[in-house]
Scaffold this motif. Structure first.
Motif, PDB file in Angstrom:
ATOM      1  N   ALA A 471      52.780  37.187  36.000  1.00  0.00           N
ATOM      2  CA  ALA A 471      54.056  37.113  36.704  1.00  0.00           C
ATOM      3  C   ALA A 471      54.597  38.511  36.885  1.00  0.00           C
ATOM      4  O   ALA A 471      54.299  39.408  36.107  1.00  0.00           O
ATOM      5  N   SER A 477      54.674  33.152  34.239  1.00  0.00           N
ATOM      6  CA  SER A 477      54.046  32.849  35.516  1.00  0.00           C
ATOM      7  C   SER A 477      53.877  31.345  35.660  1.00  0.00           C
ATOM      8  O   SER A 477      54.335  30.573  34.844  1.00  0.00           O
ATOM      9  N   LYS A 530      55.179  33.706  42.564  1.00  0.00           N
ATOM     10  CA  LYS A 530      55.523  34.301  41.266  1.00  0.00           C
ATOM     11  C   LYS A 530      56.955  34.765  41.088  1.00  0.00           C
ATOM     12  O   LYS A 530      57.332  35.174  40.004  1.00  0.00           O
TER      13      LYS A 530
END
Ligand code: ADP
Ligand code: MG
Length: 583
Positions: A471, A477, A530
């Protein structure tokens, strides 16, 4: 030395060993190969001769390329040099494009085709003292059989000659390179002057504003050069050009009027394009505009997500909420109202408006109409009643072309008449005239600067869980779990798609290159995958994405390698795409 790097000779031998094999054997060529003076990297090999061509890049040490160190270091120099080199190699490539023969895209040799603007492109980057030039080549085949001899021509004859003739300082016209980087420094200086002097744009005397045609952005030959009215003329000193004279438009509200066909839209279009630097010979080299300027226009049919348009629109007959307005199919006026508020969110300090592309009922309502339709019955507070407050209370200036209603005279600080392509300052005369006529309603109550707290909805999808990437911005993430990456496609200045979802960019007039569209698609993809996690606001998400591009470069957005064919958009256009994504 890079690990796994082999010599050009080894590449030649490998290539010969796969001659006449079936096409996928080309895949063995992927990797890094040391040539005389540069490294050739084959990033991706196409699957067959009809697929998108293969992606390659060359890397050259800056010291070896031999440009003065300052050209690599100073931002404006570096950006100008990158652009210059892309144009050089592009013209070299043209000589060899399809000179190697075969089926499908065999023999194609291509790199970005630059237009009139200087943009930062993935095609050529100078970073950490190294030049990287990315391009595409169609690996040649007979039918679907490898034709090694033809690829050998490309990699061992054409490419070395192109590289040698375009990427080394010794081989280039040094004066030309200098002129190009010095122009960029002058343009940067002028941008700083705008800020320091409280100006929103500068149009140099002698500028050529009209373009050749609706499909060519080249200057129109034999056109009337721009000349500033004396009252608005300023002289500035630029580091290389020296003294420059032209029209300096101060902050505030500026009106451009004049008869049809007298050059109003042409002036405004030059100004809206002045957020970018233009190349030598364009005619708009010294038309420089406040970087954050946004052209506002009507865009029927677009989607709008949770925008507070209540400054302009209230009490809709269907009782729709205009504080958090949503629609999949905006009208001319709601789309333009949303554009104003979204641009404020995007940090815009200058609105550019042309009545040609505006919704009339959004711009103004004449006195008789005000009498016939009482205010309580009219949901729209026209732009004219907000434009002064937008400047005085929110610090956003406006330049607008409005030749159809005299009401605008009352709210303008400067009035420019375009008369046969000549700019005339008529502010004083018109203001005298205004005193003789009663003013229409010019300002509405209840102005406020909207808060920009709207959250971009998370794109968490059901279905097969995919690999979780790293992420960005320090959050976990896995926001998006459908599969690893959405499929990106860009269609020039028209639209792009992420998987099956398409984003229309046709009316983003300040998007200037199809490669920016492609970059926006990648940026939005990373955003959906993301960044937008259902908690971040639109503003936070977009800023994070743009910062990532600034700091980490294209690598942050691309999967295994950075392709040629991406150009940096402005943050304003990134906002615009996020705002037009329908989900
Ligand atoms: P308006 O918006 O006032 O109706 P435009 O800006 O669309 O006018 O210009 C009308 C035409 O005049 C266009 O075809 C444009 O290319 C041309 N034109 C604009 N400015 C100039 C100029 N300075 N010299 C020559 N032709 C021009
Ligand atoms: Mg016009």
């Amino acid at each position: 030395m890079i690990k796994n790097m082999k010599s050009a000779n080894e590449l030649k031998q490998l290539l010969q060993s796969i001659d006449r094999k079936s096409y996928p054997a080309y895949k063995a060529l992927a990797g890094s190969w040391q040539f005389q003076g540069y490294l050739l990297v084959i990033d991706h090999v196409q699957g067959d001769p009809f697929a998108s061509p293969s992606s390659l890049h060359v890397e050259i040490e800056g010291t070896r390329a031999g440009f003065p160190a300052a050209y690599y270091e100073k931002d404006c120099f570096r950006i100008a040099l990158q652009d210059f080199l892309t144009r050089q190699i592009s013209s070299q490539f043209e000589k060899y494009n399809f000179k190697a023969k075969g089926s499908g895209k065999s023999g194609l040799l291509s790199i970005s085709r630059c237009g009139q603007e200087v943009l930062q492109r993935s095609a050529c980057e100078i970073k950490n003292g190294k030049l990287t030039v990315r391009f595409q080549a169609g690996f040649p085949a007979f039918g679907r059989t490898i034709n090694a001899g033809e690829l050998q021509k490309i990699l061992f004859e054409f490419l070395p000659s192109c590289v040698e003739n375009s990427l080394f300082y010794e081989k280039l016209d040094k004066k030309k390179v200098e002129k190009c980087v010095f122009l960029s420094e002058d343009q940067e200086a002028l941008r700083k002057i705008l800020q320091k002097e409280g100006l929103v744009c500068f149009v140099a005397n002698g500028s050529i504003l009209p373009r050749k045609s609706g499909v060519s952005d080249k200057p129109l030959l034999n056109s009337v050069p721009f000349a500033s009215p004396a009252s608005m003329e300023r002289t500035f000193l630029l580091p290389h050009h020296g003294e420059i004279k032209g029209m300096a438009v101060p902050e505030g509200v500026t009106l451009i009027v004049g008869g049809g066909y007298h050059g109003k839209s042409t002036l405004l279009e030059a100004i809206q394009s002045g957020v970018y630097n233009h190349i030598e010979g364009d005619g708009r080299e010294f038309v420089i505009t406040e970087d954050t300027a946004v052209k506002l226009r009507a865009e029927d049919g677009r989607s709008i997500r949770n925008v507070n348009i209540s400054l302009f629109i209230n009490d809709l007959p269907n009782k729709k909420d205009t504080v958090s307005f949503q629609t999949e199919d905006a009208s001319g006026s709601t789309s333009q109202a949303a554009a104003v508020v979204e641009s404020m969110e995007a940090g815009c300090k200058l609105f550019l408006v042309d009545e040609d592309t505006s919704a009339t009922n959004f711009m103004v309502r004449d006195e008789l109409m005000q009498k016939v339709i009482r205010k309580e019955k009219e949901p729209i507070t026209p732009f004219i009643e907000r434009v002064r407050d937008l400047y005085e209370k929110a610090g956003i200036s406006t330049i607008m072309v409005a030749g159809s209603s005299g009401a605008f005279f009352y709210i303008a600080d400067n009035i420019l008449l375009m008369d046969c392509y000549k700019a005339v300052d008529i502010t004083e005369n018109v203001k005298t005239l205004c005193r003789e006529y009663p003013a229409p309603r010019l300002s509405a109550s209840g102005f406020f600067v909207p808060e920009f707290q709207r959250v971009f909805p998370s794109c968490k999808q059901n279905g097969k869980a995919g690999k979780e990437g790293k992420a960005i911005g320090g959050r976990p993430s896995g926001v998006r779990e459908r599969h690893e990456h959405m499929k990106v496609k860009a269609y020039g200045l028209e639209s792009f798609s992420l998987d099956k979802e398409s984003v229309d960019v046709r009316y983003l007039e300040q998007l200037t290159d199809g490669e920016q569209t492609a970059a926006l698609a990648y940026l939005l993809r990373l955003g959906l995958e993301k960044v937008f996690d259902g908690k971040r606001t639109v503003q936070q998400g977009v800023e994070l994405l743009y910062d990532t591009l600034q700091k980490d470069g294209w690598e942050a957005f691309c999967s295994s390698y950075v392709p040629c064919g991406l150009a940096k958009p402005r943050i304003q256009e990134l906002y615009a795409c996020v705002n037009r994504f329908r989900q």
